[in-house]
Write a protein that holds these residues in place. Sequence first.
Motif, short mmCIF file in Angstrom:
data_model
loop_
_atom_site.label_atom_id
_atom_site.label_comp_id
_atom_site.label_asym_id
_atom_site.label_seq_id
_atom_site.Cartn_x
_atom_site.Cartn_y
_atom_site.Cartn_z
N ASP A 1 45.64 43.25 30.57
CA ASP A 1 45.07 44.03 31.67
C ASP A 1 44.76 43.14 32.87
N GLU B 1 47.84 41.98 34.86
CA GLU B 1 48.30 43.03 35.77
C GLU B 1 47.51 42.97 37.08
N GLN B 2 46.20 42.78 36.90
CA GLN B 2 45.30 42.66 38.04
C GLN B 2 45.66 41.44 38.89
#
Lengths: 276, 342
Positions: A158, A161-162
Motif C-alpha cells: 500500500d 503505491e503511495q
Amino acid sequence: MSNPYLPDIATIQRVKPETYDTTSFTLKFDDPGVWERFRFRPGQFVEISVFGAGEAPFCISSSAHGREDFDITVRRLGRVTQALHAMGEGAQVGVRGPLGNSFPLDEVAGKHVLFVGGGLGLAPLRPQILEVYRQRDKFQSITVLYGARTPDDLIYRDELEQWQNLEGMRCLLTVDVGGDGWTGNVGVVGSLLSEVKFDVGQAVVFVCGPPIMIRFVVRDLVAMGFGEDDIISTLERHMRCGIGKCNHCIHGDKYICLDGPVFTYRQMKAMMELEP
Amino acid sequence: MNAYFLPRDRVDELVGRLLRAAEVIAPKRVETGDVFYSPVSSPGEVAWDYKTAVEPLKRFLLPQQETVLRFSTGEKLRVEPVLEEKDRIFLAVRNCDVTGVNVLDAMFGGEIEDPYYMARRRRATFISLACLEADEQCFCVCGDAGPFLKNGYDQQWTPLAEGMLIEVGSDKGQALADAHQDLLSPAEPDQVAEKLQLAKRAEETFGEFRSYIAAAMRRLTLAETPDEVWERLADHCVECGGCTFLCPTCSCFTVTDRLEGDGGVRERHWDACLYNCYAREASGHNPRAEHSQRLRARFFHKLSHQWAQRNGRHACVGCGRCVVGCQAWAHMSAATEAIRRG
C-alpha cells in the motif's frame, strides 16, 4: 547498574501481514516512560524476546518521527520468528534497544539520495526513506528502487503505491519473475539503475537486501561512479547479545552489532579483506 | 607497590583468616592427581606444589551455564534478572590465569558492562602464586603472562626458602595486606633478590612448546596468511571446541530460553566459534560455512593487532591448555607455527 540484558515489556498493537511469510508488528512499551529513553534513529535495531522461544535481532522498520510506538517486519523462518508469527494483538514481548549505529542524515544533506532495496531489505531502509522524505527540502532528489522475487514478495504494497504518486520522490519497482496481473518492470533491481539520471558525484546511496543482491548492486554502483564512502549498507549477522559481548556477529575486526549495523562500502571492503 | 614477607609457619594462619572472610578458590588435588581450582575449606587442602590446573578461572566469573533472567508468562508477563554476588578470594592461582581474567575484564567491561560478569569480578581478589618451574605444555613467556608478573594481580606470592614474598599490585591487594599486618613484615632487599633469582631460573625451565605470537600477529593483522594455512589446520582440527572451553580468554556465549512451570528462565552457555552452527542464521545463510574460515576467524580474534588494540593486549596467555586438550594439531602453538611458515 543498569542491566543491558533486561528487556522492557511491550505489547503488540497491530499485526499487518505483508506477504505470505512476512508480517509487520507494531509494538508499544507498557511503561510509557521507556519511550523517552528509547527514541531510536533510522538504521538501529532491537532484540525482541518471545519468552520461552528466545531472542532475535530485528531492524526497526517504522518512522523515527511522530510516533510513540515502532514496527518490526518479520519473515517466518526460525524458532523466534515462528513464535512471533503465532502471536496476536495484545500479546507481550520483550524489547532491548535501540542498538547499534544509524544511517547518516545531516552528513548527506545537499545530495541526491538513492535507495536500493531487495526483498525484506526494504524494512531497514524504510525509517530512513521516511526521514529523508520528511526533510526533503535538504536534499536534491529522492529515488527509491525496490525489487523482489515475485509480486507476492513485495512488502509495504500500500505504501509503495503511495510513494509512486508522491511529489518529491521517485519510486520504481521491479520483480525477478512477473506473473498474471503484473504490468510493471521485470528484472533484478540492478536493472533499474539505468533510470538514474542525476550526477552520481553528488549523490549518496543506501542499499539493503540479500547478500548476493548487495554484491551485484554495489558492483554496479561503483561502475557508475559512486564513491566508496557514498555507498552505505546495513549488515545482518546472528547477533545474540547486541552489545558486543557474545561475539557471534564479529566480522573481521568489527562487531556488526556495536560498530554497525550501518557501514560504508569502504568499511565493508576492509572487513572483507580481513575475513573474505 | 609494597612488598611483604610472610614466614612459612604463618601461611596457614593467614589462609585460615582468608577462609573466614570469603569463599576461597584455590588449587586442589583430586584423586587422579589432577589439580582443579576449587573452593577449599581448610588451609591443608591447598595444593601449593602444583604446576598447572586443568581448567582456567573463567568458569568462576563466566559459568559454563548461568541463569540471567527469570520470567513468568501468566496473566501478566514479568521478567526479573538473576544476579549472583559473593566475595571470593582466588588463592595461589597461576599468573597466566590472572592475565586471562584481565583479558576477560576488557571484554566484559568497557563502555557497556556485562553486569553478570562484573558483579562477580568486583568482589573477587586475585592472589597469584608465581611459577618456579614451567609445566611441559607451558609457553606463558611467549604470551607475556608469566611465569612472574609485574602487575595485573592484587597480590603476587613467591615461595622463598623461608616463606612467602608478597607483592602488592592493587588497592585491593594493599587492603588485604593492611588487614593482616600482624603476620607480615616489610620485605628485605635480599628476599626481593631471591625472587629475582627464582624468576630467572623459572624462565630456563620451559619445554618444547612456544608460540610465535609476533609473527602471527603481523600476518593476521595484514591478512597475509594464505588460505592453504587455514585449510591445512582444518584438516587437523576435529571441531571439538575443547580449546575454546579450556582457554582462559575464550568467552563466546549463546543464549537460550527454557520453560519451567508457568514461566521459565533465560540462560547463557559457553559457545565455540569453531562450531559450524555458530554464525549460522535462521535463513540458513552461514557466513563461515567453511571450517577453515572459522579457524581463521578464531585466530584473528585471538592475535590480530586490531583486536589486541580493542582489548588492551592479544588474547593468548600461553597457559598451554589448548596444547593439552587438542586431539589433533590445531592448538595455539601449532597454529602460530603454521602462520609463521605460511
